[in-house]
Design an enzyme around this catalytic site. Structure first.
Site, mmCIF file in Angstrom:
data_model
loop_
_atom_site.group_PDB
_atom_site.id
_atom_site.type_symbol
_atom_site.label_atom_id
_atom_site.label_comp_id
_atom_site.label_asym_id
_atom_site.label_seq_id
_atom_site.Cartn_x
_atom_site.Cartn_y
_atom_site.Cartn_z
ATOM 1 N N GLU A 1 0.823 -1.207 0.000
ATOM 2 C CA GLU A 1 0.000 0.000 0.000
ATOM 3 C C GLU A 1 0.860 1.260 0.000
ATOM 4 O O GLU A 1 2.062 1.199 0.268
ATOM 5 C CB GLU A 1 -0.906 0.000 1.225
ATOM 6 C CG GLU A 1 -0.146 -0.084 2.535
ATOM 7 C CD GLU A 1 -0.862 0.603 3.675
ATOM 8 O OE1 GLU A 1 -1.285 1.758 3.490
ATOM 9 O OE2 GLU A 1 -0.984 -0.012 4.740
ATOM 10 N N LYS B 1 -3.753 -1.544 14.792
ATOM 11 C CA LYS B 1 -3.048 -0.548 15.597
ATOM 12 C C LYS B 1 -3.622 -0.503 17.007
ATOM 13 O O LYS B 1 -4.835 -0.599 17.206
ATOM 14 C CB LYS B 1 -3.129 0.814 14.913
ATOM 15 C CG LYS B 1 -2.419 0.803 13.580
ATOM 16 C CD LYS B 1 -2.558 2.117 12.842
ATOM 17 C CE LYS B 1 -2.399 1.900 11.362
ATOM 18 N NZ LYS B 1 -3.630 1.344 10.746
HETATM 19 N N1 PSU Z 1 -0.158 0.365 8.819
HETATM 20 C C1 PSU Z 1 0.773 1.213 9.323
HETATM 21 N N2 PSU Z 1 0.583 2.554 9.128
HETATM 22 C C2 PSU Z 1 -0.497 3.051 8.434
HETATM 23 C C3 PSU Z 1 -1.474 2.136 7.923
HETATM 24 C C4 PSU Z 1 -1.254 0.804 8.149
HETATM 25 O O1 PSU Z 1 1.751 0.789 9.940
HETATM 26 O O2 PSU Z 1 -0.624 4.276 8.277
HETATM 27 C C5 PSU Z 1 -2.673 2.686 7.167
HETATM 28 C C6 PSU Z 1 -3.276 1.650 6.208
HETATM 29 O O3 PSU Z 1 -3.360 2.247 4.944
HETATM 30 C C7 PSU Z 1 -4.663 1.377 6.757
HETATM 31 C C8 PSU Z 1 -4.982 2.726 7.318
HETATM 32 O O4 PSU Z 1 -5.566 0.944 5.771
HETATM 33 O O5 PSU Z 1 -3.769 3.044 8.023
HETATM 34 C C9 PSU Z 1 -6.201 2.711 8.211
HETATM 35 O O6 PSU Z 1 -6.787 3.969 8.140
HETATM 36 P P1 PSU Z 1 -8.276 4.195 8.717
HETATM 37 O O7 PSU Z 1 -8.148 3.912 10.186
HETATM 38 O O8 PSU Z 1 -8.596 5.632 8.413
HETATM 39 O O9 PSU Z 1 -9.176 3.242 7.994
#
Ligand code: PSU
Ligand code: MN
Length: 308
Positions: free
Chosen positions: A29, A164
């Site tokens: 990604e 996370k």
């Molecule tokens: N993993 C990481 N850092 C990130 C992400 C994943 O170590 O920034 C990103 C990915 O693109 C994931 C996004 O899809 O964070 C999630 O964002 P949200 O909570 O807005 O869906």
């Protein structure tokens, strides 16, 4: 560049050749590079991920949208341009791809956006750092990452270090269960906690090898069109100090609330505050775990290619 008959999807030659020969390809990604990690580590991590995927015998396919074209396999200079802070590139989930194409705009893809594009291109393995999930307070805000629903309908295996730790991990696991997304620990019986190797939540399944992960996913695909989550913990000696983690988490959550960030801005704001509070230690852990996930995804993709 090999352009398909479709002008909005472009695979680079290396990816197109590997796919046509049935060889292993791993999607990466771009949101983590553009919105998740600070410069200059972001581009270093991206290059390292590609290198370890190659070392595993697979071909890396970094995915993003450039001027209305979904690019599958991206040169470092294109990625650097996308990550240029002055461009303020959009964060694209699966539902945003059509608009980025129609408007001929550019953006980084999240896990949801990346697996949608990867599946479209014929790729079935991807690596990230931490999957998005159910946010704390989601019972009021309804903030649940579209990564979960995307995984429920798109048949791509994702390697991540759990979700996370800023999220409600228990609720996220319940949603993955409801959505029918298989979850396995990689050499662990507990769900990883992103910056920490262990979130404390038990998993029903664990696999000890890339071959076993590939075999389970290959079987699952016969009756389900969902994705599949391989939860790979950060190496214990590389994880964030637990006390520092908890203090940073408290600080980051209140910082995010005070900042008024909503929607897709929440996760980047929290990750940035985590980095500031820990003096960059969280960035190093994030970096280590992402690269390890890329390496494992390369190994799984190689096994999967042998099964197909
Ligand atoms: N993993 C990481 N850092 C990130 C992400 C994943 O170590 O920034 C990103 C990915 O693109 C994931 C996004 O899809 O964070 C999630 O964002 P949200 O909570 O807005 O869906
Ligand atoms: Mn959200």
């Amino acid at each position: 560049m090999t352009s398909l008959p479709l002008t909005h999807l472009s695979l680079n030659d290396e990816v197109a050749t590997a796919l046509s020969e049935g060889r292993a390809v791993v999607a990466l990604e771009t949101t983590i590079v553009v919105h998740g990690l600070p410069a200059p580590q972001n581009l270093e991590v991206a290059a390292q991920c590609e290198a370890v995927i190659r070392a595993a015998g697979a071909v890396p396919a970094t995915i993003g949208v450039i001027d209305g074209v979904i690019r599958v396999g991206m040169e470092p200079s294109t990625l650097a341009d996308l990550a240029d802070p002055s461009r303020h590139c959009a964060k694209l989930s699966a539902r945003d791809l059509g608009f980025a194409i129609a408007h001929k705009s550019s953006g980084a893809t999240t896990v949801a956006g990346t697996i949608a594009a990867a599946h479209y291109a014929g790729i079935s393995v991807m690596a990230t750092g931490g999957l998005g999930g159910v946010h704390r307070g989601a019972n009021v805000t309804y903030d649940e990452s579209a990564d979960l629903s995307a995984l429920s309908r798109i048949p791509v295996l994702v390697v991540a270090s759990g979700v996370k730790s800023i999220l409600n991990i228990g609720a996220t696991l319940e949603r993955l269960d409801s959505l029918g997304v298989p979850v396995t620990g990689y050499r662990t019986s507990n769900f990883p906690g992103f910056y920490l190797a262990d979130s404390g939540f038990r998993l029903d399944w664990r696999v000890e090898s890339p071959a076993l992960a590939a075999a389970a996913f290959a079987a699952h695909r016969h009756w389900s069109s969902s994705g599949f989550l391989v939860a790979n913990p950060v190496r214990e000696d590389l994880q964030l100090d637990a006390t520092l983690h908890d203090e940073a988490l408290t600080a980051a959550l209140s910082h995010a609330a005070a900042s008024g960030a909503v929607g897709k801005d929440v996760t980047p704001v929290i990750l940035a505050e985590f980095a500031r509070f820990t003096g960059g230690a969280s960035v190093q852990v994030n970096r280590d775990l992402v690269v390890a996930n890329a390496a494992l995804s390369g190994q799984i993709a190689v096994e999967l290619a042998q099964l197909s």
